[in-house]
Design a protein around this motif. Sequence first.
Motif, PDB file in Angstrom:
ATOM      1  N   GLY A  11       0.394  -1.121  -0.365  1.00  9.95           N
ATOM      2  CA  GLY A  11       0.201   0.055   0.467  1.00  9.95           C
ATOM      3  C   GLY A  11       1.056   1.238   0.645  1.00  9.95           C
ATOM      4  N   LEU A  12       2.027   1.532  -0.396  1.00  3.83           N
ATOM      5  CA  LEU A  12       2.461   2.454  -0.987  1.00  3.83           C
ATOM      6  C   LEU A  12       2.603   3.249  -2.374  1.00  3.83           C
ATOM      7  N   GLY A  13       2.421   4.082  -1.697  1.00  5.74           N
ATOM      8  CA  GLY A  13       2.477   5.046  -3.225  1.00  5.74           C
ATOM      9  C   GLY A  13       3.468   6.362  -3.185  1.00  5.74           C
ATOM     10  N   TRP A  14       4.493   6.226  -4.174  1.00  6.66           N
ATOM     11  CA  TRP A  14       6.077   6.942  -4.833  1.00  6.66           C
ATOM     12  C   TRP A  14       6.213   7.773  -3.756  1.00  6.66           C
ATOM     13  N   PRO A  15       4.617   8.983  -2.939  1.00  7.72           N
ATOM     14  CA  PRO A  15       5.514   9.942  -1.898  1.00  7.72           C
ATOM     15  C   PRO A  15       6.324   9.550  -0.877  1.00  7.72           C
ATOM     16  N   GLU A  16       5.280   8.097  -0.475  1.00  7.39           N
ATOM     17  CA  GLU A  16       6.433   7.210   0.772  1.00  7.39           C
ATOM     18  C   GLU A  16       7.512   7.033   0.476  1.00  7.39           C
ATOM     19  N   VAL A  17       7.686   6.248  -0.710  1.00  3.62           N
ATOM     20  CA  VAL A  17       8.717   5.552  -0.831  1.00  3.62           C
ATOM     21  C   VAL A  17       9.654   6.719  -1.012  1.00  3.62           C
ATOM     22  N   VAL A  18       9.805   7.893  -1.648  1.00  2.62           N
ATOM     23  CA  VAL A  18      10.656   9.059  -1.651  1.00  2.62           C
ATOM     24  C   VAL A  18      10.935   9.270  -0.852  1.00  2.62           C
ATOM     25  N   ALA A  19      10.134   9.184   0.534  1.00  5.34           N
ATOM     26  CA  ALA A  19      10.196   9.538   2.822  1.00  5.34           C
ATOM     27  C   ALA A  19      11.242   8.377   2.787  1.00  5.34           C
ATOM     28  N   LEU A  20      10.585   7.315   2.700  1.00  4.97           N
ATOM     29  CA  LEU A  20      11.852   6.299   2.949  1.00  4.97           C
ATOM     30  C   LEU A  20      13.389   6.352   2.863  1.00  4.97           C
ATOM     31  N   VAL A  21      13.556   7.032   1.158  1.00  8.47           N
ATOM     32  CA  VAL A  21      14.290   6.855   0.850  1.00  8.47           C
ATOM     33  C   VAL A  21      14.586   8.134   1.219  1.00  8.47           C
ATOM     34  N   VAL A  22      15.001   9.074   1.447  1.00  8.43           N
ATOM     35  CA  VAL A  22      14.749  10.177   2.235  1.00  8.43           C
ATOM     36  C   VAL A  22      15.931   9.931   3.518  1.00  8.43           C
TER      37      VAL A  22
ATOM     38  N   VAL B  41      19.133   8.424   7.712  1.00  7.89           N
ATOM     39  CA  VAL B  41      19.853   7.966   8.903  1.00  7.89           C
ATOM     40  C   VAL B  41      21.231   6.609   8.696  1.00  7.89           C
ATOM     41  N   PHE B  42      21.294   6.399   7.377  1.00  7.27           N
ATOM     42  CA  PHE B  42      22.972   5.553   6.183  1.00  7.27           C
ATOM     43  C   PHE B  42      23.516   6.301   6.497  1.00  7.27           C
ATOM     44  N   GLY B  43      23.632   7.346   6.194  1.00 11.34           N
ATOM     45  CA  GLY B  43      24.295   8.578   5.034  1.00 11.34           C
ATOM     46  C   GLY B  43      24.523   7.998   3.596  1.00 11.34           C
ATOM     47  N   PRO B  44      25.156   8.348   2.697  1.00 13.61           N
ATOM     48  CA  PRO B  44      25.548   7.549   1.232  1.00 13.61           C
ATOM     49  C   PRO B  44      26.288   6.816   1.089  1.00 13.61           C
ATOM     50  N   GLU B  45      27.763   7.079   2.921  1.00 11.90           N
ATOM     51  CA  GLU B  45      28.244   6.305   2.023  1.00 11.90           C
ATOM     52  C   GLU B  45      27.704   4.597   2.005  1.00 11.90           C
ATOM     53  N   LYS B  46      27.157   4.453   3.536  1.00  3.15           N
ATOM     54  CA  LYS B  46      26.554   3.122   3.883  1.00  3.15           C
ATOM     55  C   LYS B  46      25.166   2.794   3.280  1.00  3.15           C
TER      56      LYS B  46
END
Length: 125
Positions: A3-14, A19-24
């Motif tokens: 039940g995830l849409g594109w706005p939710e997926v983008v928010a999770l990626v951000v 949290v992890f940083g671009p390296e990890k």
Amino acid sequence: MFGLGWPEVVALVVIALLVFGPEKLPQAAAQAGKTLRNLRQMANNAKQDLRSGLGPEFADFDPADLNPKTFVRKHLTGDLEDSWNGASSAAPTAAVASAYADSYSADAAQELGYGEVPPYDSEAT
């Protein structure tokens, strides 16, 4: 998917980037993928063990049939679905509705006049 849409997926990626940083982040994504793959494999193995443990009598057993919603739908409309030979799932519902409408027609119901008392069935109460 969940039940995830594109706005939710983008928010999770951000959030994951913060949290992890671009390296990890690539390592965390790879680890999450491996974990998900292992969980799926364990679930499939458990399903196969269950089927082999139950024996040939339950060869057509599907654990999804244990879901109460699926169980009720299968057992209440199973006879109707068999008679429709693979028609859509809405067809049995329409068949039940039309059978009910046929059995309870306007002729069968007697309208009461003004001030008339409906019949009383002492066994029904």
